[in-house]
Write a protein that holds these residues in place. Structure first.
Motif, PDB file in Angstrom:
ATOM      1  N   ALA A  77     -14.029 -57.055  66.480  1.00  0.00           N
ATOM      2  CA  ALA A  77     -15.414 -56.920  66.943  1.00  0.00           C
ATOM      3  C   ALA A  77     -15.870 -55.461  66.901  1.00  0.00           C
ATOM      4  O   ALA A  77     -16.947 -55.161  66.371  1.00  0.00           O
ATOM      5  CB  ALA A  77     -15.556 -57.476  68.360  1.00  0.00           C
ATOM      6  N   PHE A  78     -15.047 -54.557  67.431  1.00  0.00           N
ATOM      7  CA  PHE A  78     -15.443 -53.149  67.509  1.00  0.00           C
ATOM      8  C   PHE A  78     -14.334 -52.274  66.922  1.00  0.00           C
ATOM      9  O   PHE A  78     -13.559 -51.664  67.658  1.00  0.00           O
ATOM     10  CB  PHE A  78     -15.719 -52.766  68.966  1.00  0.00           C
ATOM     11  CG  PHE A  78     -16.829 -53.574  69.595  1.00  0.00           C
ATOM     12  CD1 PHE A  78     -18.157 -53.357  69.246  1.00  0.00           C
ATOM     13  CD2 PHE A  78     -16.543 -54.573  70.509  1.00  0.00           C
ATOM     14  CE1 PHE A  78     -19.181 -54.116  69.815  1.00  0.00           C
ATOM     15  CE2 PHE A  78     -17.551 -55.338  71.090  1.00  0.00           C
ATOM     16  CZ  PHE A  78     -18.879 -55.104  70.734  1.00  0.00           C
ATOM     17  N   LEU A 138     -22.892 -57.862  64.058  1.00  0.00           N
ATOM     18  CA  LEU A 138     -22.168 -59.026  64.585  1.00  0.00           C
ATOM     19  C   LEU A 138     -23.057 -60.272  64.677  1.00  0.00           C
ATOM     20  O   LEU A 138     -22.560 -61.376  64.865  1.00  0.00           O
ATOM     21  CB  LEU A 138     -21.567 -58.709  65.962  1.00  0.00           C
ATOM     22  CG  LEU A 138     -20.341 -57.794  65.978  1.00  0.00           C
ATOM     23  CD1 LEU A 138     -20.001 -57.363  67.398  1.00  0.00           C
ATOM     24  CD2 LEU A 138     -19.128 -58.485  65.346  1.00  0.00           C
ATOM     25  N   ARG A 139     -24.378 -60.079  64.583  1.00  0.00           N
ATOM     26  CA  ARG A 139     -25.264 -61.254  64.569  1.00  0.00           C
ATOM     27  C   ARG A 139     -25.206 -61.988  63.239  1.00  0.00           C
ATOM     28  O   ARG A 139     -25.661 -63.124  63.145  1.00  0.00           O
ATOM     29  CB  ARG A 139     -26.717 -60.814  64.816  1.00  0.00           C
ATOM     30  CG  ARG A 139     -26.984 -60.355  66.231  1.00  0.00           C
ATOM     31  CD  ARG A 139     -28.452 -60.032  66.434  1.00  0.00           C
ATOM     32  NE  ARG A 139     -28.646 -59.389  67.738  1.00  0.00           N
ATOM     33  CZ  ARG A 139     -29.787 -58.815  68.133  1.00  0.00           C
ATOM     34  NH1 ARG A 139     -30.847 -58.819  67.317  1.00  0.00           N
ATOM     35  NH2 ARG A 139     -29.875 -58.263  69.311  1.00  0.00           N
ATOM     36  N   TYR A 196     -24.439 -49.865  63.944  1.00  0.00           N
ATOM     37  CA  TYR A 196     -25.231 -50.917  64.621  1.00  0.00           C
ATOM     38  C   TYR A 196     -24.387 -52.181  64.722  1.00  0.00           C
ATOM     39  O   TYR A 196     -24.844 -53.264  64.364  1.00  0.00           O
ATOM     40  CB  TYR A 196     -26.510 -51.196  63.854  1.00  0.00           C
ATOM     41  CG  TYR A 196     -27.471 -50.024  63.810  1.00  0.00           C
ATOM     42  CD1 TYR A 196     -28.367 -49.804  64.851  1.00  0.00           C
ATOM     43  CD2 TYR A 196     -27.482 -49.150  62.730  1.00  0.00           C
ATOM     44  CE1 TYR A 196     -29.245 -48.735  64.818  1.00  0.00           C
ATOM     45  CE2 TYR A 196     -28.361 -48.075  62.682  1.00  0.00           C
ATOM     46  CZ  TYR A 196     -29.237 -47.871  63.732  1.00  0.00           C
ATOM     47  OH  TYR A 196     -30.116 -46.813  63.692  1.00  0.00           O
ATOM     48  N   ARG A 197     -23.170 -52.044  65.195  1.00  0.00           N
ATOM     49  CA  ARG A 197     -22.264 -53.183  65.173  1.00  0.00           C
ATOM     50  C   ARG A 197     -22.865 -54.385  65.908  1.00  0.00           C
ATOM     51  O   ARG A 197     -22.657 -55.529  65.520  1.00  0.00           O
ATOM     52  CB  ARG A 197     -20.929 -52.790  65.792  1.00  0.00           C
ATOM     53  CG  ARG A 197     -19.839 -53.855  65.642  1.00  0.00           C
ATOM     54  CD  ARG A 197     -19.551 -54.204  64.182  1.00  0.00           C
ATOM     55  NE  ARG A 197     -18.213 -54.741  63.989  1.00  0.00           N
ATOM     56  CZ  ARG A 197     -17.726 -55.050  62.806  1.00  0.00           C
ATOM     57  NH1 ARG A 197     -18.461 -54.880  61.707  1.00  0.00           N
ATOM     58  NH2 ARG A 197     -16.517 -55.531  62.686  1.00  0.00           N
ATOM     59  N   TYR A 198     -23.612 -54.116  66.989  1.00  0.00           N
ATOM     60  CA  TYR A 198     -24.170 -55.225  67.771  1.00  0.00           C
ATOM     61  C   TYR A 198     -25.165 -56.047  66.952  1.00  0.00           C
ATOM     62  O   TYR A 198     -25.341 -57.228  67.206  1.00  0.00           O
ATOM     63  CB  TYR A 198     -24.826 -54.713  69.060  1.00  0.00           C
ATOM     64  CG  TYR A 198     -25.698 -53.485  68.877  1.00  0.00           C
ATOM     65  CD1 TYR A 198     -27.039 -53.586  68.553  1.00  0.00           C
ATOM     66  CD2 TYR A 198     -25.147 -52.209  68.989  1.00  0.00           C
ATOM     67  CE1 TYR A 198     -27.817 -52.460  68.373  1.00  0.00           C
ATOM     68  CE2 TYR A 198     -25.913 -51.071  68.805  1.00  0.00           C
ATOM     69  CZ  TYR A 198     -27.258 -51.199  68.489  1.00  0.00           C
ATOM     70  OH  TYR A 198     -28.022 -50.091  68.290  1.00  0.00           O
ATOM     71  N   LEU A 199     -25.790 -55.427  65.946  1.00  0.00           N
ATOM     72  CA  LEU A 199     -26.649 -56.205  65.043  1.00  0.00           C
ATOM     73  C   LEU A 199     -25.809 -56.838  63.926  1.00  0.00           C
ATOM     74  O   LEU A 199     -25.997 -58.005  63.574  1.00  0.00           O
ATOM     75  CB  LEU A 199     -27.728 -55.304  64.431  1.00  0.00           C
ATOM     76  CG  LEU A 199     -28.710 -54.684  65.439  1.00  0.00           C
ATOM     77  CD1 LEU A 199     -29.698 -53.762  64.718  1.00  0.00           C
ATOM     78  CD2 LEU A 199     -29.463 -55.769  66.200  1.00  0.00           C
ATOM     79  N   PRO A 259     -32.967 -52.134  61.887  1.00  0.00           N
ATOM     80  CA  PRO A 259     -32.785 -51.159  60.801  1.00  0.00           C
ATOM     81  C   PRO A 259     -32.297 -51.761  59.487  1.00  0.00           C
ATOM     82  O   PRO A 259     -32.266 -51.060  58.489  1.00  0.00           O
ATOM     83  CB  PRO A 259     -31.768 -50.173  61.375  1.00  0.00           C
ATOM     84  CG  PRO A 259     -31.136 -50.849  62.540  1.00  0.00           C
ATOM     85  CD  PRO A 259     -32.089 -51.881  63.020  1.00  0.00           C
ATOM     86  N   MET A 297     -20.035 -62.565  60.295  1.00  0.00           N
ATOM     87  CA  MET A 297     -19.296 -61.955  61.399  1.00  0.00           C
ATOM     88  C   MET A 297     -19.136 -62.944  62.560  1.00  0.00           C
ATOM     89  O   MET A 297     -18.116 -62.956  63.246  1.00  0.00           O
ATOM     90  CB  MET A 297     -19.987 -60.678  61.883  1.00  0.00           C
ATOM     91  CG  MET A 297     -19.878 -59.506  60.921  1.00  0.00           C
ATOM     92  SD  MET A 297     -18.173 -59.129  60.388  1.00  0.00           S
ATOM     93  CE  MET A 297     -17.424 -58.710  61.956  1.00  0.00           C
ATOM     94  N   GLN A 298     -20.154 -63.764  62.777  1.00  0.00           N
ATOM     95  CA  GLN A 298     -20.029 -64.816  63.791  1.00  0.00           C
ATOM     96  C   GLN A 298     -18.859 -65.742  63.423  1.00  0.00           C
ATOM     97  O   GLN A 298     -18.038 -66.081  64.266  1.00  0.00           O
ATOM     98  CB  GLN A 298     -21.339 -65.614  63.886  1.00  0.00           C
ATOM     99  CG  GLN A 298     -22.500 -64.824  64.480  1.00  0.00           C
ATOM    100  CD  GLN A 298     -22.558 -64.886  66.015  1.00  0.00           C
ATOM    101  OE1 GLN A 298     -22.262 -65.908  66.591  1.00  0.00           O
ATOM    102  NE2 GLN A 298     -22.931 -63.785  66.641  1.00  0.00           N
ATOM    103  N   LEU A 304     -20.029 -46.575  66.672  1.00  0.00           N
ATOM    104  CA  LEU A 304     -20.953 -47.145  67.647  1.00  0.00           C
ATOM    105  C   LEU A 304     -21.002 -46.298  68.918  1.00  0.00           C
ATOM    106  O   LEU A 304     -22.082 -45.896  69.363  1.00  0.00           O
ATOM    107  CB  LEU A 304     -20.489 -48.567  67.977  1.00  0.00           C
ATOM    108  CG  LEU A 304     -21.165 -49.274  69.149  1.00  0.00           C
ATOM    109  CD1 LEU A 304     -22.625 -49.529  68.844  1.00  0.00           C
ATOM    110  CD2 LEU A 304     -20.447 -50.587  69.458  1.00  0.00           C
ATOM    111  N   THR A 305     -19.840 -46.018  69.493  1.00  0.00           N
ATOM    112  CA  THR A 305     -19.816 -45.312  70.779  1.00  0.00           C
ATOM    113  C   THR A 305     -19.601 -43.815  70.602  1.00  0.00           C
ATOM    114  O   THR A 305     -19.625 -43.065  71.563  1.00  0.00           O
ATOM    115  CB  THR A 305     -18.654 -45.826  71.661  1.00  0.00           C
ATOM    116  OG1 THR A 305     -17.425 -45.579  70.966  1.00  0.00           O
ATOM    117  CG2 THR A 305     -18.781 -47.302  71.936  1.00  0.00           C
ATOM    118  N   LYS A 347     -12.371 -49.237  64.630  1.00  0.00           N
ATOM    119  CA  LYS A 347     -12.524 -47.831  64.289  1.00  0.00           C
ATOM    120  C   LYS A 347     -12.672 -47.709  62.770  1.00  0.00           C
ATOM    121  O   LYS A 347     -12.264 -48.602  62.018  1.00  0.00           O
ATOM    122  CB  LYS A 347     -11.287 -47.039  64.725  1.00  0.00           C
ATOM    123  CG  LYS A 347     -10.835 -47.260  66.149  1.00  0.00           C
ATOM    124  CD  LYS A 347     -11.706 -46.498  67.139  1.00  0.00           C
ATOM    125  CE  LYS A 347     -11.127 -46.579  68.546  1.00  0.00           C
ATOM    126  NZ  LYS A 347     -11.098 -47.954  69.115  1.00  0.00           N
TER     127      LYS A 347
END
Lengths: 594, 594
Positions: A556-557, A131-132, A126-129, A110, A136-137, A567-568, A559
């Motif tokens: 990482a995740f 973080l790529r 889309y935190r999982y993206l 996205p 962020m790494q 995200l969740t 609020k």
């Protein structure tokens, strides 16, 4: 075997060898009948070359899109000189693919990973993206390096990592607790800890001597910028160490993590400053010493002038009149000065008087100011005291001390940034000799500045007979770097009688004390060692170390600022049965399930 | 300076030197006009000698009682030969005190630290004193050694310690969640994580490649022996590794922590056993291989006999008839056999048939048994199959397979312990090839044995077209040591279509799946690497390593079996205002505040 090497570690040292790499398609280009793929993993990028020598392999490569996950076997080959990329660790080679396997496909993502304009809302959803992304790494890797470095430092000093409960009782930090209803004990609640304070003190009473923990803490605070409902703390406690020894220990830790985490070397002792000095010179107990400007008291010169705006606070024991010299600030425009006036009004300042120093040698004639006419006899002495030079501008604050401190303290930092007056990259400082108590003016009673287990710099006798307890100092210390409070700690009370005396001054009844932390007070009776401790706020520390603006960028995740996870979609609605099991219901009707 | 050395580290190497030690008075004796104090700290005991040479010092020493905290300065002096204590690290010396300072007094403690008869209730109420006991000091130190060792092992393998949220959404483990009401989002709740499962998978999708965390997990389970509402897990996840590679990695970790934590050296590869074999030979998927006895199937020999108790389950496809040979069990009394019969009834067994083998050579005449008359033609073959020898006893189980497995599996371990048939100190084993699904008989539907993200040993096609899905195997593995499940893990599904196929078999609708873990399913779409992971239960592991009976003995501040903390009295009653702020009230009237 899905990998012999990380992508980012395939260098010219491997030239001629066959390697297997796995990772994400960062970019794909077709050029002259050859397909080039930048393959990405945790350690970096490597260029894959797919030649049209094998139809099946080439067809696979043609289908590949961004963020597909591939396994590639190939030979490490030197690039031709004109395609060498010196900025990449792998820029001198490429991998000539002999086999390609698509391990996972990817729908079009996205947003582009290198797009810096993406809103935080999208990034967190889309935190999982997100973080790529390289930044962020880097953030997460540095965070890990820092915690690893903390652990090893403390391990080497004989500290033991020990766990304390998460489901526990209210702790005395004073913020609001998160509550957890209990199904086994209906109508009762656990609280999530705001810190392991009481437990770590108990561990000292248990004789563990040196404790640390990198642990989650929880505060259900009203929403403010850059707070998180859960945050992480490096928490330590030690027995039989003095205030100075704890500070030395933690200064060593700070130096170690900066060195190992971000290659910053502090080869000097951190300066130590009293709380009183910090307030006097910087208006704040966490001074940003990268900026050299200081607040200078001038009330003594202005008590008898007719100009009430200055004279009244100058005579008020709770007042303050202070000057802030801005080197070469004389170039400021009217508009800029108006903006700063608006800025200090946030802190309650009713105005912002100033003097532009055009020509000191010309005396009062060489000054430009709406106010010098009110104190012509004093102005030159004031300018001398602040060290004014031609071209400078001097701001004034005059009000209750609290307002002057906050307004000029904040102005000092803002001007420092605006005018590029930040003179060094890192400015650590220990702030010591905090007051033990402060007056809560609303409730007209003393409260503990640190917490009620902090040891005052006084004997039990002196505590009980003190005539001005708000002037009593505490064995408490904060580490401040670049104006950010990185951590704080104190020597604790280890004597029942002293603890009782402090509770008495705080107006905490025996009954209240027993209900809240009776177990700690009991434990104090059975041979409590002298002990002291400290905590570092990990999120804020890492944010500072890698120069990010928000702690959300080093978690990482995280609020959002409204304490939700995009995200969740937590918090969420629960089944009625779950509430029934807990014997709970809502006071108002529940919102409809969406 | 309150200490130059720990008490427990003052040895003859320091003879003649002046040292400063601080610690607790473990014991005080007066002998021949001299006072002897055993001073205790984290590292051990040292003997302090106070001579009557200085009246003030001696008077101080006379006032000293058990658990007082002292600072002592003195000279390290060799003991006279007849007072040397070889069992103490400091037993060759004593410290002749030149100065004593009482740092803290102690009230008489409610129990003696070396009293082994104290109830657990008292121990947990005064946990800070209980933790001073040598065995608790050892437990907590070993726990710390183990976590440190885990971290270093994983650090060295390129794993990154990363944090995942505690305030989150329900996770799919299936136990009950602890809920946390949200003040900011009224009528919504966070859940405390039962594991970081979904987050660690997301971290793989984010490209972090290798993750670990030693983290707290929460389950609001019905109260069972030796469960805690919060427990600690070593949690790992890795991308691009196969099942075998993950098992090798974690076997290496297990060996390392045993070596570094408790000096146990495993110099062999852990055996690997299929789930089917484990159930067949040991009746359980976590076999205790310290005991060599095995269950042996004999149904094939008994299907056609008249004795229905054996013949019916022998013919039932869901039944099992198995024998368990107890070497030299022939000495068992009637009373003992009755007790074992009662024992297996816990598991639903309706009886416990047996044969005592007195004299094999005498054939059926040499046997003593109430049942051999029912199958005289088969009995010798059965005895041959189980390897019976003179003096043995053979037990039989015949029922639904589940009951036989549970009853004989438990009996096997009980007899092993009772008869001293534990043949080795440590018996690790990997159990692999778990079934992917099991039939929930109450609800007549499949459930996931591990969790629904586990990868079956099948393609998506095969999953969708499987005719006997309950026979499908999973890429899941458990590490079992001495019959205790130390950890488990699996390869995860990294493909959207396969995940959908598994959900379909589990009868989870798209809507349900999306509501529960839509974010994970979304993330799967954007290039998910092959990944796998594992978790070790830290509490149980440390308990096993130091041979304690309860995980409460390896947790500093545990809850009781009724999920309460006797020390802090958590959970507790909260103010009405706190409930109002959360928009909650009780269904039934609150219990009165006591």
């Amino acid at each position: 075997m899905m990998r012999t090497h990380y992508c980012g570690q395939v260098t010219e040292a491997l030239e001629g060898q066959q390697v297997t790499v796995s990772g994400w398609v960062h970019r794909r280009r077709d050029h002259g009948g050859v397909i080039f793929i930048d393959l990405r993993d945790r350690e970096g990028l490597v260029q894959i070359v797919v030649n049209p020598d094998d139809a099946e392999k080439f067809a696979k490569a043609e289908k590949v899109r961004s963020e597909y996950v591939l396994k590639v076997i190939g030979q490490v080959t030197a690039r031709v000189p004109e395609t060498i990329n010196e900025r990449m660790a792998t820029g001198k080679i490429e991998i000539v693919a002999s086999d390609i396997e698509v391990l996972s496909v990817s729908a079009p993502i996205p947003f582009q990973l290198d797009d810096k304009t993406i809103s935080e809302e999208v990034r967190l959803t889309y935190r999982y993206l997100d973080l790529r992304r390289e930044e962020m790494q880097y953030a997460m890797k540095t965070r890990y390096k820092v915690t690893r470095s903390m652990r090893r430092y403390l391990d080497d000093k004989g500290f033991m990592d020990m766990e304390t409960p998460i489901l526990t009782k209210s702790t005395p930090e004073g913020a609001r607790d998160y509550l957890v209803p209990s199904r086994t004990h209906l109508n009762k609640f656990f609280a999530l800890p705001q810190s392991p304070q009481l437990f770590k003190q108990l561990l000292m009473m248990s004789g563990f001597d040196r404790y640390y923990q990198i642990t989650r803490c929880f505060r259900d605070e009203d929403l403010r910028a850059d707070r998180q409902p859960e945050f992480t703390q490096l928490d330590i406690e030690t027995s039989f160490m003095s205030e100075a020894e704890v500070m030395d220990l933690m200064e060593g830790l700070a130096k170690t993590i900066f060195r190992e985490g971000v290659d910053v070397h502090f080869d000097y002792e951190f300066p130590r400053m009293t709380y009183a000095d910090a307030i006097s010179k910087y208006g704040i107990d966490r001074p940003d010493l990268r900026i050299k400007m200081e607040l200078v008291d001038v009330a003594d010169l202005l008590q008898d002038i007719d100009f009430k705006v200055f004279a009244a606070p100058a005579k008020d024991p709770m007042g303050r009149v202070a000057a802030l010299r801005v080197p070469q600030g004389g170039k400021m425009t009217r508009k800029e000065i108006d903006d700063y006036t608006k800025f200090v009004s946030i802190y309650g300042a009713k105005g912002l008087a100033y003097i532009k120093v055009n020509d000191l040698a010309a005396g009062i004639e060489g000054l430009q100011s709406p106010i010098v006419k009110f104190f012509p006899d004093q102005v030159m002495e004031i300018l001398a005291r602040v060290g004014a030079q031609d071209g400078d501008l001097v701001f004034f604050g005059a009000d209750k001390a609290k307002i002057v401190n906050e307004a000029l303290g904040a102005l000092r930092c803002k001007i420092g940034e605006d005018l590029g007056l930040i003179e060094q990259e890192w400015a650590p400082v220990w702030v010591v000799d905090f007051p033990m108590f402060e007056m809560d003016e609303k409730q007209a009673r003393l409260t503990a500045v640190h917490h009620p287990f902090t040891q005052p710099k006084a004997t039990t006798e002196e505590i009980l007979n003190h005539t001005a307890p708000h002037q009593m100092l505490a064995k408490a210390y904060d580490l401040v770097i670049n104006g950010i409070e990185v951590g704080g700690g104190s020597v604790r009370i280890h004597d029942t009688n002293m603890q009782a005396a402090v509770f008495k001054l705080l107006g905490i009844s025996d009954e209240d004390a027993n209900e809240k932390f009776g177990f700690l007070l009991n434990a104090l009776k059975y041979g409590c060692p002298p002990h002291a401790g400290m905590a570092f706020g990990l999120d804020r520390l890492v944010m500072l170390m890698i120069k990010r603006e928000s702690i959300r960028d080093v978690i990482a995740f995280p609020k959002t600022q409204s304490a939700a996870c995009l995200l969740t979609e937590a918090p969420g609605i629960v089944d009625d049965q779950q509430l029934i099991d807990l014997d709970l219901r809502f006071r108002k009707p529940a919102v409809p399930k969406s």
